[in-house]
Design an enzyme around this catalytic site. Structure first.
Site, PDB file in Angstrom:
ATOM      1  N   SER A  86      46.047 -31.891 -18.660  1.00  0.00           N
ATOM      2  CA  SER A  86      44.854 -31.725 -17.515  1.00  0.00           C
ATOM      3  C   SER A  86      46.582 -31.854 -15.890  1.00  0.00           C
ATOM      4  O   SER A  86      47.194 -32.886 -16.221  1.00  0.00           O
ATOM      5  CB  SER A  86      44.580 -32.840 -17.248  1.00  0.00           C
ATOM      6  OG  SER A  86      43.887 -33.079 -16.067  1.00  0.00           O
TER       7      SER A  86
ATOM      8  N   HIS B 175      43.947 -27.306 -18.932  1.00  0.00           N
ATOM      9  CA  HIS B 175      42.565 -28.241 -17.874  1.00  0.00           C
ATOM     10  C   HIS B 175      42.692 -28.111 -16.519  1.00  0.00           C
ATOM     11  O   HIS B 175      43.829 -28.675 -16.218  1.00  0.00           O
ATOM     12  CB  HIS B 175      42.165 -29.791 -18.804  1.00  0.00           C
ATOM     13  CG  HIS B 175      41.685 -29.981 -19.028  1.00  0.00           C
ATOM     14  ND1 HIS B 175      40.131 -29.824 -19.041  1.00  0.00           N
ATOM     15  CD2 HIS B 175      40.988 -31.054 -17.964  1.00  0.00           C
ATOM     16  CE1 HIS B 175      38.667 -30.545 -18.166  1.00  0.00           C
ATOM     17  NE2 HIS B 175      39.808 -31.764 -17.552  1.00  0.00           N
TER      18      HIS B 175
ATOM     19  N   ASP C 233      40.616 -29.877 -14.021  1.00  0.00           N
ATOM     20  CA  ASP C 233      39.832 -30.913 -12.933  1.00  0.00           C
ATOM     21  C   ASP C 233      39.450 -30.333 -11.542  1.00  0.00           C
ATOM     22  O   ASP C 233      40.706 -30.627 -10.578  1.00  0.00           O
ATOM     23  CB  ASP C 233      40.617 -32.080 -13.396  1.00  0.00           C
ATOM     24  CG  ASP C 233      40.635 -32.486 -14.457  1.00  0.00           C
ATOM     25  OD1 ASP C 233      39.515 -32.401 -15.201  1.00  0.00           O
ATOM     26  OD2 ASP C 233      42.284 -33.436 -14.966  1.00  0.00           O
TER      27      ASP C 233
ATOM     28  N   MET D  72      37.251 -31.612  -8.105  1.00  0.00           N
ATOM     29  CA  MET D  72      36.769 -32.707  -7.599  1.00  0.00           C
ATOM     30  C   MET D  72      36.615 -32.199  -5.845  1.00  0.00           C
ATOM     31  O   MET D  72      37.315 -31.653  -5.637  1.00  0.00           O
ATOM     32  CB  MET D  72      37.518 -33.587  -7.995  1.00  0.00           C
ATOM     33  CG  MET D  72      38.328 -34.253  -9.273  1.00  0.00           C
ATOM     34  SD  MET D  72      39.005 -35.578  -9.489  1.00  0.00           S
ATOM     35  CE  MET D  72      39.595 -35.553 -11.210  1.00  0.00           C
TER      36      MET D  72
ATOM     37  N   HIS E 233      37.273 -27.431 -15.433  1.00  0.00           N
ATOM     38  CA  HIS E 233      35.786 -28.928 -15.520  1.00  0.00           C
ATOM     39  C   HIS E 233      35.812 -29.046 -13.783  1.00  0.00           C
ATOM     40  O   HIS E 233      36.341 -29.670 -13.230  1.00  0.00           O
ATOM     41  CB  HIS E 233      36.314 -29.949 -15.873  1.00  0.00           C
ATOM     42  CG  HIS E 233      36.035 -31.134 -16.122  1.00  0.00           C
ATOM     43  ND1 HIS E 233      36.578 -32.206 -16.613  1.00  0.00           N
ATOM     44  CD2 HIS E 233      34.701 -31.427 -15.524  1.00  0.00           C
ATOM     45  CE1 HIS E 233      35.733 -32.990 -16.765  1.00  0.00           C
ATOM     46  NE2 HIS E 233      34.762 -32.651 -15.897  1.00  0.00           N
TER      47      HIS E 233
ATOM     48  N   MET F 180      33.803 -31.250 -11.344  1.00  0.00           N
ATOM     49  CA  MET F 180      32.952 -32.429 -10.778  1.00  0.00           C
ATOM     50  C   MET F 180      32.591 -32.480  -9.600  1.00  0.00           C
ATOM     51  O   MET F 180      33.458 -33.131  -8.961  1.00  0.00           O
ATOM     52  CB  MET F 180      34.380 -33.815 -10.883  1.00  0.00           C
ATOM     53  CG  MET F 180      34.743 -33.890 -13.168  1.00  0.00           C
ATOM     54  SD  MET F 180      35.814 -34.767 -12.840  1.00  0.00           S
ATOM     55  CE  MET F 180      37.419 -33.437 -13.398  1.00  0.00           C
TER      56      MET F 180
ATOM     57  N   MET G 152      32.752 -37.296 -21.503  1.00  0.00           N
ATOM     58  CA  MET G 152      34.029 -37.994 -20.889  1.00  0.00           C
ATOM     59  C   MET G 152      34.481 -39.457 -21.572  1.00  0.00           C
ATOM     60  O   MET G 152      33.112 -40.341 -21.746  1.00  0.00           O
ATOM     61  CB  MET G 152      32.931 -38.106 -19.462  1.00  0.00           C
ATOM     62  CG  MET G 152      33.688 -37.200 -18.664  1.00  0.00           C
ATOM     63  SD  MET G 152      34.918 -36.712 -18.173  1.00  0.00           S
ATOM     64  CE  MET G 152      35.627 -36.830 -17.122  1.00  0.00           C
TER      65      MET G 152
ATOM     66  N   ASP H  55      37.413 -36.468 -22.986  1.00  0.00           N
ATOM     67  CA  ASP H  55      38.773 -36.054 -21.657  1.00  0.00           C
ATOM     68  C   ASP H  55      39.013 -37.946 -20.894  1.00  0.00           C
ATOM     69  O   ASP H  55      37.261 -38.484 -20.838  1.00  0.00           O
ATOM     70  CB  ASP H  55      37.756 -35.267 -20.634  1.00  0.00           C
ATOM     71  CG  ASP H  55      39.250 -35.009 -19.521  1.00  0.00           C
ATOM     72  OD1 ASP H  55      39.957 -35.843 -19.543  1.00  0.00           O
ATOM     73  OD2 ASP H  55      38.076 -34.756 -18.394  1.00  0.00           O
TER      74      ASP H  55
END
Length: 224
Positions: free
Chosen positions: A12, A37, A39, A41, A70, A72, A141, A179
């Site tokens: 990540s 990966h 993330d 957000m 991913h 979020m 998660m 994760d």
């Protein structure tokens, strides 16, 4: 889709050194990473803001391995095309973030990416029963999403067993990703996962990225 053997490691980049992000991505792929990966957000779905479309585009320019993006974020369906165009191979959104999960899964596949669905620690696995046959990836998660460096939630081990049984029954081709809090010590608690997302246990000053990836893979292999 074949089952990853050995387990896939997805570093990540949330934990990477952003002053040299391109270099760290290249070090990870040269060090044995299978996916990168990313993330995303928004400060609404989770209490943090991270990277967005521009960063995914930048990573795509240097990465030769697939990007595992991913989301979020709330209302992920508004941004699916943008993230696929930016370079996402796997595009995962949260079951809790939209009332139109089935439509979003279909749209991701129409756009040419592999759809994934993520579940928070308190979300019942039964949510997946309808959607699992259409997924390429199910993301469990093992911490509450929003911040890196959190501790693995012990109850996640049983949830993973249950998810694996559900996956094997409904869609054996779907990959299971875990994760949150994945370290050389906690990999012993996620036997049965196909993909391990790891941030600070890959990107740190204690050992090289290559050594950290190797350690994660070797320790996971000991679980059988």
């Amino acid at each position: 889709m074949s089952r990853p053997t050995p387990v896939w490691i997805a570093p990540s980049v949330l934990a990477a050194d952003f002053t040299r992000l391109g270099e760290q991505v290249m070090e990870a792929q040269e060090g044995g990473a299978d996916l990168i990966h990313v993330d995303v957000m928004d400060g609404r779905f989770v209490p943090n803001i991270s990277m967005g479309i521009v960063v995914v585009e930048a990573i795509r320019r240097v990465a030769k391995i697939p990007l595992d993006v991913h989301l979020m974020i709330v209302e992920p369906e508004k941004y699916l095309a943008d993230f696929v165009q930016a370079g996402a191979t796997y595009l995962t959104f949260h079951a809790e973030a939209t009332p139109h999960a089935h439509r979003a899964v279909q749209r991701i596949r129409e756009l040419g990416a592999k759809p994934g669905l993520a579940l928070n620690p308190a979300t019942p696995l039964s949510f997946l029963e309808t959607l699992l046959p259409d997924l390429d990836l199910a993301l469990l998660m093992t911490v509450n999403p929003g911040f890196g460096g959190q501790k693995f939630i012990p109850g996640s081990t049983q949830r993973l067993r249950e998810l694996r049984a559900l996956r094997d029954r409904l869609n054996p081709a779907c990959l299971i990703e875990v994760d949150g809090g994945i370290t050389p010590q906690t990999v012993t608690q996620v036997s049965g996962a196909d993909i391990l997302v790891a941030g600070s246990s890959v990107f740190n000053l204690h050992s090289s990225i290559q050594e950290n990836i190797k350690t994660l893979r070797e320790n996971y292999a000991l679980t059988g």
